[in-house]
Motif scaffolding. Structure first.
Motif, PDB file in Angstrom:
ATOM      1  N   LEU A 117     -22.476  35.088 -14.083  1.00 53.00           N
ATOM      2  CA  LEU A 117     -21.882  34.126 -13.170  1.00 53.00           C
ATOM      3  C   LEU A 117     -22.738  32.864 -13.130  1.00 53.00           C
ATOM      4  O   LEU A 117     -23.945  32.918 -12.885  1.00 53.00           O
ATOM      5  CB  LEU A 117     -21.761  34.719 -11.774  1.00 53.00           C
ATOM      6  N   GLY A 118     -22.100  31.726 -13.380  1.00 53.38           N
ATOM      7  CA  GLY A 118     -22.827  30.466 -13.370  1.00 53.38           C
ATOM      8  C   GLY A 118     -23.774  30.293 -14.541  1.00 53.38           C
ATOM      9  O   GLY A 118     -24.637  29.410 -14.512  1.00 53.38           O
ATOM     10  N   GLY A 119     -23.597  31.101 -15.584  1.00 57.87           N
ATOM     11  CA  GLY A 119     -24.472  31.023 -16.746  1.00 57.87           C
ATOM     12  C   GLY A 119     -24.109  29.884 -17.677  1.00 57.87           C
ATOM     13  O   GLY A 119     -23.203  29.085 -17.405  1.00 57.87           O
ATOM     14  N   ARG A 120     -24.824  29.830 -18.787  1.00 59.00           N
ATOM     15  CA  ARG A 120     -24.643  28.727 -19.735  1.00 59.00           C
ATOM     16  C   ARG A 120     -24.402  29.286 -21.127  1.00 59.00           C
ATOM     17  O   ARG A 120     -25.047  30.263 -21.537  1.00 59.00           O
ATOM     18  CB  ARG A 120     -25.872  27.826 -19.765  1.00 59.00           C
ATOM     19  N   ILE A 121     -23.491  28.650 -21.849  1.00 57.67           N
ATOM     20  CA  ILE A 121     -23.149  29.061 -23.211  1.00 57.67           C
ATOM     21  C   ILE A 121     -23.415  27.896 -24.154  1.00 57.67           C
ATOM     22  O   ILE A 121     -22.900  26.791 -23.945  1.00 57.67           O
ATOM     23  CB  ILE A 121     -21.671  29.486 -23.317  1.00 57.67           C
ATOM     24  N   SER A 122     -24.197  28.146 -25.188  1.00 60.73           N
ATOM     25  CA  SER A 122     -24.470  27.148 -26.217  1.00 60.73           C
ATOM     26  C   SER A 122     -23.758  27.570 -27.495  1.00 60.73           C
ATOM     27  O   SER A 122     -23.985  28.679 -28.006  1.00 60.73           O
ATOM     28  CB  SER A 122     -25.979  27.035 -26.469  1.00 60.73           C
ATOM     29  N   VAL A 123     -22.899  26.708 -28.005  1.00 60.62           N
ATOM     30  CA  VAL A 123     -22.073  27.037 -29.173  1.00 60.62           C
ATOM     31  C   VAL A 123     -22.684  26.373 -30.410  1.00 60.62           C
ATOM     32  O   VAL A 123     -22.617  25.156 -30.578  1.00 60.62           O
ATOM     33  CB  VAL A 123     -20.620  26.580 -28.975  1.00 60.62           C
ATOM     34  N   LEU A 124     -23.269  27.188 -31.285  1.00 62.10           N
ATOM     35  CA  LEU A 124     -23.905  26.691 -32.500  1.00 62.10           C
ATOM     36  C   LEU A 124     -23.102  27.012 -33.756  1.00 62.10           C
ATOM     37  O   LEU A 124     -23.318  26.389 -34.801  1.00 62.10           O
ATOM     38  CB  LEU A 124     -25.309  27.291 -32.654  1.00 62.10           C
ATOM     39  N   GLY A 125     -22.216  27.986 -33.696  1.00 62.29           N
ATOM     40  CA  GLY A 125     -21.463  28.396 -34.882  1.00 62.29           C
ATOM     41  C   GLY A 125     -20.447  27.342 -35.302  1.00 62.29           C
ATOM     42  O   GLY A 125     -19.855  26.661 -34.472  1.00 62.29           O
ATOM     43  N   ALA A 126     -20.266  27.224 -36.618  1.00 61.65           N
ATOM     44  CA  ALA A 126     -19.256  26.314 -37.164  1.00 61.65           C
ATOM     45  C   ALA A 126     -17.981  27.110 -37.425  1.00 61.65           C
ATOM     46  O   ALA A 126     -17.917  27.914 -38.354  1.00 61.65           O
ATOM     47  CB  ALA A 126     -19.754  25.675 -38.453  1.00 61.65           C
ATOM     48  N   PHE A 127     -16.973  26.912 -36.594  1.00 59.62           N
ATOM     49  CA  PHE A 127     -15.731  27.671 -36.715  1.00 59.62           C
ATOM     50  C   PHE A 127     -14.820  27.029 -37.757  1.00 59.62           C
ATOM     51  O   PHE A 127     -14.694  25.803 -37.826  1.00 59.62           O
ATOM     52  CB  PHE A 127     -15.021  27.765 -35.369  1.00 59.62           C
ATOM     53  N   THR A 128     -14.180  27.864 -38.557  1.00 57.59           N
ATOM     54  CA  THR A 128     -13.295  27.382 -39.619  1.00 57.59           C
ATOM     55  C   THR A 128     -11.832  27.439 -39.238  1.00 57.59           C
ATOM     56  O   THR A 128     -10.976  27.009 -40.007  1.00 57.59           O
ATOM     57  CB  THR A 128     -13.520  28.202 -40.904  1.00 57.59           C
ATOM     58  N   GLN A 129     -11.531  27.974 -38.066  1.00 54.36           N
ATOM     59  CA  GLN A 129     -10.151  28.017 -37.596  1.00 54.36           C
ATOM     60  C   GLN A 129     -10.151  28.120 -36.077  1.00 54.36           C
ATOM     61  O   GLN A 129     -11.178  28.470 -35.478  1.00 54.36           O
ATOM     62  CB  GLN A 129      -9.397  29.199 -38.208  1.00 54.36           C
ATOM     63  N   PRO A 130      -9.044  27.796 -35.412  1.00 57.87           N
ATOM     64  CA  PRO A 130      -9.001  27.890 -33.952  1.00 57.87           C
ATOM     65  C   PRO A 130      -9.214  29.324 -33.476  1.00 57.87           C
ATOM     66  O   PRO A 130      -8.858  30.288 -34.164  1.00 57.87           O
ATOM     67  CB  PRO A 130      -7.590  27.402 -33.613  1.00 57.87           C
ATOM     68  N   VAL A 131      -9.815  29.445 -32.290  1.00 57.26           N
ATOM     69  CA  VAL A 131     -10.020  30.753 -31.674  1.00 57.26           C
ATOM     70  C   VAL A 131      -9.422  30.729 -30.280  1.00 57.26           C
ATOM     71  O   VAL A 131      -9.231  29.659 -29.679  1.00 57.26           O
ATOM     72  CB  VAL A 131     -11.512  31.116 -31.610  1.00 57.26           C
ATOM     73  N   GLN A 132      -9.131  31.898 -29.734  1.00 56.13           N
ATOM     74  CA  GLN A 132      -8.500  31.998 -28.428  1.00 56.13           C
ATOM     75  C   GLN A 132      -9.513  32.383 -27.354  1.00 56.13           C
ATOM     76  O   GLN A 132     -10.331  33.285 -27.538  1.00 56.13           O
ATOM     77  CB  GLN A 132      -7.378  33.035 -28.461  1.00 56.13           C
ATOM     78  N   ILE A 133      -9.444  31.669 -26.237  1.00 59.06           N
ATOM     79  CA  ILE A 133     -10.255  31.973 -25.063  1.00 59.06           C
ATOM     80  C   ILE A 133      -9.331  31.955 -23.851  1.00 59.06           C
ATOM     81  O   ILE A 133      -8.546  31.010 -23.689  1.00 59.06           O
ATOM     82  CB  ILE A 133     -11.369  30.931 -24.858  1.00 59.06           C
ATOM     83  N   HIS A 134      -9.425  32.962 -23.011  1.00 63.01           N
ATOM     84  CA  HIS A 134      -8.578  32.984 -21.821  1.00 63.01           C
ATOM     85  C   HIS A 134      -9.174  32.023 -20.791  1.00 63.01           C
ATOM     86  O   HIS A 134     -10.318  32.208 -20.346  1.00 63.01           O
ATOM     87  CB  HIS A 134      -8.505  34.391 -21.230  1.00 63.01           C
ATOM     88  N   PRO A 135      -8.418  31.011 -20.374  1.00 63.23           N
ATOM     89  CA  PRO A 135      -8.966  30.017 -19.436  1.00 63.23           C
ATOM     90  C   PRO A 135      -9.403  30.598 -18.102  1.00 63.23           C
ATOM     91  O   PRO A 135     -10.211  29.971 -17.396  1.00 63.23           O
ATOM     92  CB  PRO A 135      -7.804  29.041 -19.251  1.00 63.23           C
ATOM     93  N   ILE A 136      -8.925  31.776 -17.740  1.00 64.85           N
ATOM     94  CA  ILE A 136      -9.318  32.356 -16.458  1.00 64.85           C
ATOM     95  C   ILE A 136     -10.822  32.586 -16.393  1.00 64.85           C
ATOM     96  O   ILE A 136     -11.424  32.602 -15.314  1.00 64.85           O
ATOM     97  CB  ILE A 136      -8.540  33.683 -16.204  1.00 64.85           C
ATOM     98  N   MET A 137     -11.483  32.716 -17.571  1.00 68.42           N
ATOM     99  CA  MET A 137     -12.919  32.963 -17.595  1.00 68.42           C
ATOM    100  C   MET A 137     -13.693  31.764 -17.056  1.00 68.42           C
ATOM    101  O   MET A 137     -14.770  31.931 -16.465  1.00 68.42           O
ATOM    102  CB  MET A 137     -13.370  33.298 -19.016  1.00 68.42           C
ATOM    103  N   PHE A 138     -13.160  30.551 -17.262  1.00 68.22           N
ATOM    104  CA  PHE A 138     -13.811  29.380 -16.678  1.00 68.22           C
ATOM    105  C   PHE A 138     -13.790  29.464 -15.156  1.00 68.22           C
ATOM    106  O   PHE A 138     -14.753  29.112 -14.474  1.00 68.22           O
ATOM    107  CB  PHE A 138     -13.110  28.094 -17.132  1.00 68.22           C
ATOM    108  N   PHE A 139     -12.684  29.926 -14.631  1.00 63.96           N
ATOM    109  CA  PHE A 139     -12.507  30.028 -13.186  1.00 63.96           C
ATOM    110  C   PHE A 139     -13.357  31.152 -12.601  1.00 63.96           C
ATOM    111  O   PHE A 139     -14.011  30.988 -11.570  1.00 63.96           O
ATOM    112  CB  PHE A 139     -11.027  30.258 -12.875  1.00 63.96           C
TER     113      PHE A 139
END
Length: 310
Positions: free
Chosen positions: A249-271
């Protein structure tokens, strides 16, 4: 000099070409070591477009061979690591230390010829002298280590943080070493292969789990919800969604990977978790010391263990 050029997907051509001459402000560097980045593999396989004849290689170290007009602070024979950028130095991004975001930036091995050749003429501001403990083989590892340092600085890694690193390729391993050096007190990681697991433990991981769904659950439980999650896989993996599972909760995510195609994330996780999610692109100078300078110091202090990554 010899130069290895891309001839097409999964093909190289070895050529004899003229040695470049350093222009004012440049140094001629004799290349001694070049790392193979995950992005290089995408180019090699044809997943990222690259014109025939292009020269890959942006993880470079070597020796100063000659100096162009106006270059000071270096001498022939100095061992150096190379940042990959050729930038304007005058725009707001460059002046703020974020030269990696310069609108006019060029990058060795990405959109201008890279290090798979015997000599390179590069801006002197992109050179960093290597300490005695760091030879040119280790010097080539300074580039991916600087990538990890930058990604951790962007999420404000603090002393005592619990860190989860998703992936144990080169960037994942460098993230473990950087997090350990920068104050993390507990580091867990995921790895696909036994040799990656062993290397992760050597560099400071307290626990290493598989890269499958079970492993994601285990790393989440082990960290109790990580303060910082570092995603290092990219490609077509599900690791960005995994990062939202692992972060606390309230953590931080650093995205270093180079993605070659779109990925799915459920927006509820931001909330639900209110995480801070930051994309990270190479390295810069966000403070008094550049990410590269910090990486070289980490390399100097941990040369013996980091050499085992090669």
């Amino acid at each position: 000099m010899k130069q290895a050029s891309v001839a097409g997907p999964r093909a190289f051509e070895l050529k004899d070409v003229d040695v470049p001459q350093p222009e004012p402000g440049q140094a001629l560097v004799r290349v001694r070591s070049v790392g193979v980045c995950g992005s290089d593999l995408h180019f090699y396989r044809g997943e990222f477009p690259v014109p025939p004849g292009f020269v890959l290689g942006h993880e470079c170290a070597g020796e100063v061979e000659a100096l162009g007009e106006g270059v000071t602070g270096f001498a022939k024979g100095d061992r150096v690591a190379l940042e990959l950028f050729d930038v304007c130095l005058t725009c707001v991004q460059c002046r703020s230390g974020n030269y990696h975001l310069c609108p006019g930036r060029k990058a060795n091995g990405l959109n201008i010829p890279g290090g798979l050749r015997e000599y390179m003429a590069v801006p002197s501001y992109a050179l960093y002298k290597l300490p005695p403990e760091v030879d040119c083989e280790l010097g080539a590892l300074c580039e991916p280590l600087a990538v990890a340092v930058h990604g951790l600085r962007l999420v404000d890694l603090r002393f005592g943080d619990r860190v989860a690193v998703l992936g144990a390729g080169t960037i994942g391993l460098m993230a473990i070493a950087a997090a350990k050096a920068m104050g993390a007190t507990y580091i867990a990681a995921t790895a696909r292969h036994p040799h990656q697991k062993a290397m992760a433990e050597t560099l400071g991981a307290d626990a290493v789990f598989g890269d499958d769904a079970a492993g994601v659950g285990q790393i989440s439980a082990a960290t109790g919800g990580a303060d910082v999650v570092v995603e290092t896989v990219g490609g077509h993996a599900n690791t960005l969604a995994d990062a939202f599972t692992v972060v606390g909760l309230g953590g931080r995510i650093s995205v270093l990977g180079a993605f070659t195609q779109p990925v799915q994330i459920h927006p509820i996780m931001f909330f639900l978790k209110e995480p801070k999610v930051v994309g990270s692109n190479c390295y810069g100078r966000p403070g008094r010391r550049s990410d590269y300078e910090i990486a070289i110091e980490i390399m100097r202090r941990n040369a013996e263990s980091l050499r085992r990554c090669i």
